[in-house]
Design an enzyme around this catalytic site. Structure first.
Site, PDB file in Angstrom:
ATOM      1  CB  SER A 157      -0.958  -0.055   1.197  1.00 44.16           C
ATOM      2  OG  SER A 157      -2.069   0.768   1.005  1.00 44.16           O
ATOM      3  CG  ASP A 167      -2.228  16.259  15.738  1.00 38.23           C
ATOM      4  OD1 ASP A 167      -3.326  15.653  15.708  1.00 38.23           O
ATOM      5  OD2 ASP A 167      -1.791  16.828  16.750  1.00 38.23           O
ATOM      6  CG  HIS A 200      -5.615  -2.785   0.986  1.00 34.70           C
ATOM      7  ND1 HIS A 200      -4.912  -2.634  -0.192  1.00 34.70           N
ATOM      8  CD2 HIS A 200      -5.111  -1.850   1.848  1.00 34.70           C
ATOM      9  CE1 HIS A 200      -4.023  -1.636  -0.046  1.00 34.70           C
ATOM     10  NE2 HIS A 200      -4.129  -1.170   1.176  1.00 34.70           N
TER      11      HIS A 200
END
Length: 253
Positions: free
Chosen positions: A85, A176, A235
């Site tokens: 990925s 974040d 996946h």
């Protein structure tokens, strides 16, 4: 700064790059199996993930350079490189920039093309975890289940939990910055980037990440590539069908 890694076994160098919100340890079981065939397995945490350094900057160019630095620091060349990925995108870019370092390239369930942002619910769920109130993995799982309904996905995400100090849980990833830069995860491989050595693309038969329409773009960037479909897998094909995944990789390398 160099990337954190877990090194298993001895022999020819074999680097594995995890996906978005993952870490090298996700691959430990398979790495132990690969190491039995005389490979030195390097389970690398990419920047802002796992135990590697946190940075305000996050994109594939930087992650490819992080890997180059890691190879330099560890005197690695002639490597087998496997990326899943997001890690697959890093691996693709690295191989096109530093082909002399890569012997064989394996890409798990990702194409060189652009992907739109699709991690919203997961990122919202992780952001909602209030560790002033959550005091156990079970409580974190319950809270996250409001956003992420699939048990396997939650289990994968909650591997990021750790005890910051006694009684205080936290997440290893730099959440974040990953939220702020999530659009970078879907970026396409640069148009003219190519790699001419042996490349294997593995896709899950229940995954939509590599469709038939992706085959042309894969062969355009990776001139000596083959695509194999792993059955009974989505996946996270290496976790869902590790036996067939392992066999496909071993046959290739």
């Amino acid at each position: 700064m160099t990337l954190y890694s877990n090194i298993i076994g001895e022999g020819k160098p074999f680097i594995i790059l995890h996906g978005f919100l993952g870490m090298g340890d996700n691959w430990k079981t398979l790495a132990k199996k690969f190491s039995e065939s005389n490979f030195e397995m390097h389970l690398v945490d990419q920047r802002n993930h796992g135990r590697s350094f946190h940075s305000d900057d996050f994109d594939y160019e930087l992650m490819a350079e992080d890997l180059k630095q890691y190879c330099d620091d560890n005197n690695l060349n002639d490597i087998v490189l496997l990326g899943h990925s997001m890690g697959g995108k890093t691996a693709m870019l690295f191989a096109t920039k530093y082909p002399e370092l890569v012997r064989k390239l394996i890409i798990a369930d990702i194409s060189p093309r652009y992907y739109p942002v699709h991690h919203d619910a997961i990122l919202e769920g992780l952001s909602s975890l209030d560790f002033s109130k959550i005091k156990s993995r079970g409580e974190a799982n319950d809270a996250l289940s409001n956003y992420v309904h699939e048990d396997g996905t939650r289990l994968f995400l909650l591997k990021n939990l750790y005890w910051v100090e006694k009684g205080q849980l936290g997440l290893r990833m730099n959440l974040d910055i990953l939220k702020e830069n999530v659009s970078e995860v879907g970026e396409a491989l640069p148009t003219h980037a190519t790699f001419q050595k042996d490349t294997l693309f593995l896709r899950g038969d229940r995954s939509e990440y590599i469709g038939d329409a992706d085959e042309a773009i894969i062969h355009r960037h990776f001139l000596n590539s083959e695509i194999i479909t792993i059955s009974n897998a989505g996946h996270w094909l290496h976790a869902e069908n590790p036996k067939d995944f392992y066999e496909a990789v071993m046959n290739f390398i």
